[in-house]
Design a protein around this motif. Sequence first.
Motif, PDB file in Angstrom:
ATOM      1  N   THR A  68       1.602   6.916  -3.589  1.00  0.00           N
ATOM      2  CA  THR A  68       1.555   6.659  -2.159  1.00  0.00           C
ATOM      3  C   THR A  68       0.204   6.029  -1.841  1.00  0.00           C
ATOM      4  N   GLN A  69       0.194   5.245  -0.772  1.00  0.00           N
ATOM      5  CA  GLN A  69      -1.018   4.526  -0.410  1.00  0.00           C
ATOM      6  C   GLN A  69      -1.417   4.881   1.010  1.00  0.00           C
ATOM      7  N   SER A  70      -2.698   5.106   1.208  1.00  0.00           N
ATOM      8  CA  SER A  70      -3.273   5.352   2.524  1.00  0.00           C
ATOM      9  C   SER A  70      -4.518   4.475   2.627  1.00  0.00           C
ATOM     10  N   GLY A  71      -4.389   3.374   3.346  1.00  0.00           N
ATOM     11  CA  GLY A  71      -5.499   2.418   3.411  1.00  0.00           C
ATOM     12  C   GLY A  71      -5.735   1.807   2.054  1.00  0.00           C
ATOM     13  N   ASN A  72      -6.967   1.927   1.555  1.00  0.00           N
ATOM     14  CA  ASN A  72      -7.321   1.390   0.242  1.00  0.00           C
ATOM     15  C   ASN A  72      -7.247   2.438  -0.866  1.00  0.00           C
ATOM     16  N   ILE A  73      -6.686   3.603  -0.572  1.00  0.00           N
ATOM     17  CA  ILE A  73      -6.638   4.684  -1.551  1.00  0.00           C
ATOM     18  C   ILE A  73      -5.207   4.890  -2.031  1.00  0.00           C
ATOM     19  N   LEU A  74      -5.050   4.970  -3.368  1.00  0.00           N
ATOM     20  CA  LEU A  74      -3.759   5.286  -3.972  1.00  0.00           C
ATOM     21  C   LEU A  74      -3.763   6.750  -4.403  1.00  0.00           C
ATOM     22  N   TYR A  75      -2.666   7.440  -4.118  1.00  0.00           N
ATOM     23  CA  TYR A  75      -2.496   8.816  -4.544  1.00  0.00           C
ATOM     24  C   TYR A  75      -1.363   8.856  -5.568  1.00  0.00           C
ATOM     25  N   VAL A  76      -1.666   9.366  -6.751  1.00  0.00           N
ATOM     26  CA  VAL A  76      -0.679   9.492  -7.825  1.00  0.00           C
ATOM     27  C   VAL A  76      -0.366  10.967  -7.972  1.00  0.00           C
ATOM     28  N   THR A  77       0.916  11.323  -7.796  1.00  0.00           N
ATOM     29  CA  THR A  77       1.317  12.725  -7.872  1.00  0.00           C
ATOM     30  C   THR A  77       2.526  12.885  -8.769  1.00  0.00           C
ATOM     31  N   ASN A  78       2.707  14.104  -9.215  1.00  0.00           N
ATOM     32  CA  ASN A  78       3.817  14.431 -10.095  1.00  0.00           C
ATOM     33  C   ASN A  78       4.999  14.903  -9.276  1.00  0.00           C
TER      34      ASN A  78
END
Length: 78
Positions: A68-78
């Motif tokens: 998922t993306q929030s602005g310029n940050i990517l979040y990688v989750t299981n």
Amino acid sequence: VIVYRLSFEEFLAFDATCPQHIENSTSINLDNNGTEGTATCPHCNTTYTFLYYGQASSGYPLKRYKVTQSGNILYVTN
């Protein structure tokens, strides 16, 4: 974890462990520093294509993670 940019706003994330022989915990290697969109296992020579969601040339595909993306940050989750 390998993060691949599929399109301008779509990213994919994959486990970097080759699923063909998980007991060896062998990491796959990006082909041509990642410019080809593929990676190969140095142990069994299986090639994985990120454009096709981690599909393998033979055997199991790479394990995918949610991105998922929030602005310029990517979040990688299981």
